[in-house]
Design a protein around this motif. Sequence first.
Motif, PDB file in Angstrom:
ATOM      1  N   ALA A 194     -29.280  59.541  31.932  1.00  0.00           N
ATOM      2  CA  ALA A 194     -29.838  60.191  30.741  1.00  0.00           C
ATOM      3  C   ALA A 194     -31.288  60.621  30.992  1.00  0.00           C
ATOM      4  O   ALA A 194     -31.704  61.700  30.557  1.00  0.00           O
ATOM      5  N   GLU A 195     -32.055  59.792  31.686  1.00  0.00           N
ATOM      6  CA  GLU A 195     -33.444  60.146  32.003  1.00  0.00           C
ATOM      7  C   GLU A 195     -33.502  61.331  32.959  1.00  0.00           C
ATOM      8  O   GLU A 195     -34.337  62.234  32.801  1.00  0.00           O
ATOM      9  N   LYS A 196     -32.605  61.364  33.939  1.00  0.00           N
ATOM     10  CA  LYS A 196     -32.550  62.502  34.863  1.00  0.00           C
ATOM     11  C   LYS A 196     -32.210  63.779  34.117  1.00  0.00           C
ATOM     12  O   LYS A 196     -32.799  64.835  34.367  1.00  0.00           O
ATOM     13  N   GLU A 197     -31.251  63.686  33.206  1.00  0.00           N
ATOM     14  CA  GLU A 197     -30.842  64.842  32.400  1.00  0.00           C
ATOM     15  C   GLU A 197     -32.022  65.346  31.572  1.00  0.00           C
ATOM     16  O   GLU A 197     -32.286  66.552  31.519  1.00  0.00           O
ATOM     17  N   GLY A 233     -39.026  78.225  32.031  1.00  0.00           N
ATOM     18  CA  GLY A 233     -38.478  79.333  31.259  1.00  0.00           C
ATOM     19  C   GLY A 233     -37.033  79.631  31.596  1.00  0.00           C
ATOM     20  O   GLY A 233     -36.576  80.762  31.442  1.00  0.00           O
ATOM     21  N   VAL A 234     -36.303  78.617  32.046  1.00  0.00           N
ATOM     22  CA  VAL A 234     -34.901  78.778  32.428  1.00  0.00           C
ATOM     23  C   VAL A 234     -34.018  78.173  31.352  1.00  0.00           C
ATOM     24  O   VAL A 234     -34.285  77.068  30.871  1.00  0.00           O
ATOM     25  N   ASP A 235     -32.970  78.905  30.952  1.00  0.00           N
ATOM     26  CA  ASP A 235     -31.999  78.339  30.018  1.00  0.00           C
ATOM     27  C   ASP A 235     -31.214  77.249  30.731  1.00  0.00           C
ATOM     28  O   ASP A 235     -30.709  77.463  31.843  1.00  0.00           O
ATOM     29  N   TYR A 236     -31.121  76.097  30.105  1.00  0.00           N
ATOM     30  CA  TYR A 236     -30.433  74.957  30.714  1.00  0.00           C
ATOM     31  C   TYR A 236     -28.938  75.076  30.412  1.00  0.00           C
ATOM     32  O   TYR A 236     -28.433  74.537  29.437  1.00  0.00           O
ATOM     33  N   THR A 237     -28.249  75.829  31.262  1.00  0.00           N
ATOM     34  CA  THR A 237     -26.817  76.069  31.102  1.00  0.00           C
ATOM     35  C   THR A 237     -26.070  75.370  32.226  1.00  0.00           C
ATOM     36  O   THR A 237     -26.662  74.913  33.203  1.00  0.00           O
ATOM     37  N   GLU A 238     -24.775  75.317  32.114  1.00  0.00           N
ATOM     38  CA  GLU A 238     -23.949  74.743  33.176  1.00  0.00           C
ATOM     39  C   GLU A 238     -24.145  75.509  34.482  1.00  0.00           C
ATOM     40  O   GLU A 238     -24.174  74.923  35.556  1.00  0.00           O
TER      41      GLU A 238
END
Length: 84
Positions: free
Chosen positions: A43-46, A57-62
């Motif tokens: 969870a901390e890494k995420e 400025g990057v969308d955190y997508t799959e």
Amino acid sequence: MGKATSIKTSEEVRDRLRTLAEERGTTITDLLEELASREPTAAEKEQRAREAARELGVDYTEQAVQAGQDAWARIRAHQDGRAA
């Protein structure tokens, strides 16, 4: 510090922890606390990854997650001398 508890482990691991603690001039309890706090949970890494993506400025997508994992795999391959 919270309430003390015990952890069952092999004698070999206990002895190694004792040696490591003695070499560092600390106790097994303090050594374990240091080791446990050093390694982030999933969870901390995420959360760190989400924060880094936001800062960049990057969308955190799959797709972004996969691209990051692929990049780290290529970096590790180069470090290990496995890259072509």
